[in-house]
Design a protein around this motif. Sequence first.
Motif, PDB file in Angstrom:
ATOM      1  N   UNK A  68       0.792  -1.102  -0.115  1.00  0.00           N
ATOM      2  CA  UNK A  68      -0.220  -0.098  -0.060  1.00  0.00           C
ATOM      3  C   UNK A  68       1.139   1.195  -0.066  1.00  0.00           C
ATOM      4  N   UNK A  69       0.318   2.322  -0.314  1.00  0.00           N
ATOM      5  CA  UNK A  69       1.012   3.437  -0.495  1.00  0.00           C
ATOM      6  C   UNK A  69       1.708   4.074   1.029  1.00  0.00           C
ATOM      7  N   UNK A  70       1.029   3.753   2.031  1.00  0.00           N
ATOM      8  CA  UNK A  70       1.585   3.936   3.241  1.00  0.00           C
ATOM      9  C   UNK A  70       2.401   3.098   3.612  1.00  0.00           C
ATOM     10  N   UNK A  71       2.488   1.736   3.299  1.00  0.00           N
ATOM     11  CA  UNK A  71       3.636   0.993   3.542  1.00  0.00           C
ATOM     12  C   UNK A  71       4.948   1.171   2.906  1.00  0.00           C
ATOM     13  N   UNK A  72       4.846   1.545   1.529  1.00  0.00           N
ATOM     14  CA  UNK A  72       5.833   2.233   0.730  1.00  0.00           C
ATOM     15  C   UNK A  72       6.534   3.322   1.432  1.00  0.00           C
TER      16      UNK A  72
ATOM     17  N   UNK B  51       9.555  14.905  -2.200  1.00  0.00           N
ATOM     18  CA  UNK B  51       8.839  14.167  -3.116  1.00  0.00           C
ATOM     19  C   UNK B  51       9.635  13.424  -4.007  1.00  0.00           C
ATOM     20  N   UNK B  52      10.334  14.172  -4.583  1.00  0.00           N
ATOM     21  CA  UNK B  52      11.306  13.552  -5.779  1.00  0.00           C
ATOM     22  C   UNK B  52      11.960  12.109  -5.266  1.00  0.00           C
ATOM     23  N   UNK B  53      12.575  12.488  -4.386  1.00  0.00           N
ATOM     24  CA  UNK B  53      13.606  11.426  -3.601  1.00  0.00           C
ATOM     25  C   UNK B  53      12.678  10.261  -2.950  1.00  0.00           C
TER      26      UNK B  53
ATOM     27  N   UNK C 287       0.168   6.239 -11.321  1.00  0.00           N
ATOM     28  CA  UNK C 287      -0.106   7.067 -12.211  1.00  0.00           C
ATOM     29  C   UNK C 287      -0.414   8.305 -11.734  1.00  0.00           C
ATOM     30  N   UNK C 288      -0.778   8.576 -10.552  1.00  0.00           N
ATOM     31  CA  UNK C 288      -1.100  10.028 -10.208  1.00  0.00           C
ATOM     32  C   UNK C 288       0.140  10.318  -9.354  1.00  0.00           C
ATOM     33  N   UNK C 289       1.024  11.141  -9.609  1.00  0.00           N
ATOM     34  CA  UNK C 289       2.103  11.640  -8.760  1.00  0.00           C
ATOM     35  C   UNK C 289       1.736  11.990  -7.540  1.00  0.00           C
ATOM     36  N   UNK C 290       0.561  12.796  -7.350  1.00  0.00           N
ATOM     37  CA  UNK C 290       0.217  13.351  -6.162  1.00  0.00           C
ATOM     38  C   UNK C 290      -0.663  12.592  -5.273  1.00  0.00           C
ATOM     39  N   UNK C 291      -0.694  11.392  -5.639  1.00  0.00           N
ATOM     40  CA  UNK C 291      -1.486  10.433  -4.877  1.00  0.00           C
ATOM     41  C   UNK C 291      -0.798  10.170  -3.337  1.00  0.00           C
ATOM     42  N   UNK C 292       0.550  10.453  -3.376  1.00  0.00           N
ATOM     43  CA  UNK C 292       1.152  10.137  -1.911  1.00  0.00           C
ATOM     44  C   UNK C 292       1.010  11.262  -0.939  1.00  0.00           C
ATOM     45  N   UNK C 293       0.530  12.455  -1.162  1.00  0.00           N
ATOM     46  CA  UNK C 293       0.352  13.584  -0.437  1.00  0.00           C
ATOM     47  C   UNK C 293      -0.535  13.396   0.689  1.00  0.00           C
TER      48      UNK C 293
END
Length: 152
Positions: free
Chosen positions: A55-59, A72-74, A88-94
């Motif tokens: 999942x994104x939180x796990x990553x 964010x780039x790193x 696919x969506x670069x802003x999904x981690x925010x």
Amino acid sequence: MSVKGLIAAFFRAFEKARDWAESEKKIYATSQAGTDEKEKAIGSLWDFLAFTENTQAFHLVNVIGFEEWVDMEEIRRRIKEIFAVEYKNEKSLYPYLKTLADISLFESTNIGGRRKWRKKELLFELEQEKEGQKSGKKEEIKIRIQARESRA
């Protein structure tokens, strides 16, 4: 992982901390005069939190460390390198970063117009008292939590 899931994981961590105190994983022990003894152990909340794999939180939790501020780039580069995943969506981690920062698991800074994050060191002390070892009374466990801010 939603906010509700993170909060539930946070409370499950305290149950695991109690079980951990009962096990033989002790960092140090101190004794007092008489029959009363206290055993203390230092633990980290990060040892007890469990995130769903892939999942994104796990990553995020696995690529961001305690020492360095990461932008964010790193973060995206590390996720791609370690997990071979691109979003696919670069802003999904925010939203995940914002939630982790809001519940004080991560800390953030905004220097030079670039936001950066790192994990907080969340340490606590487990104190276990043994009373009346000769009379066969059960051990009483007291957990005292002391959040210690990471070094700036």
